[in-house]
Design a protein around this motif. Structure first.
Motif: not given
Length: 160
Positions: A154-158
């Protein structure tokens, strides 16, 4: 841990006032027949068990900073695979009164080569730990960095 020269020069002008710095965490993973391991080191300043971390130098790409810190602290070569988490750490006040706000960029990294060892004095020991056994890791925040990097999808966590 030695304070970078550029930070010392800034401190001459701002004293102990808050300084915003970009930090990197290199969550270095290795796959074996026993599962996934993460490279951790025991910090020489406080004895805490943590992944490889450091400060991005002026003009330095953060992923290159992660590779540099892995070489400097543990004498290993890594490949930075992806950004896993971007988050602001709570303000830290160092023993000397310096205040710092660290923006941490956590990277998922793959071990490429090198026998881990304490290379520059920032760590007293370095070794491989199962990602399923992180009870000795210094904080919930560090365990979360490892978890998000180890998931590797998945994408980076923010966090909002």
């Amino acid at each position: 841990m030695p304070t970078p020269e550029y930070v010392l020069k800034l401190r001459e002008h701002i004293g102990h006032e808050p300084l915003v710095l970009i930090g990197v965490t290199a969550v270095i993973l290795r796959e074996t027949s026993d599962g996934t391991s993460v490279l951790l080191g025991r910090r020489s300043d406080n004895g805490a068990l943590a992944p490889i971390t450091g400060i991005v130098d002026p003009g330095e790409e953060p992923a290159i900073a992660a590779r540099r810190e892995a070489r400097e602290e543990a004498d290993v070569e890594i490949e930075v695979e992806r950004l896993a988490w971007v988050h602001q750490l709570p303000r830290k006040t160092h023993v000397n009164g310096d205040q710092v706000d660290y923006l941490d960029l956590t990277f998922r990294c793959r071990w490429v080569s090198g026998d881990p060892r304490p290379a520059d004095g920032e760590l007293t020991e370095v070794g491989w730990w199962s990602v399923d056994d992180l009870g000795e890791v210094a904080s919930d925040d560090l365990r979360e960095r490892i978890r998000l990097a180890a998931e590797g999808v998945g994408e980076a966590e923010f966090r909002r």
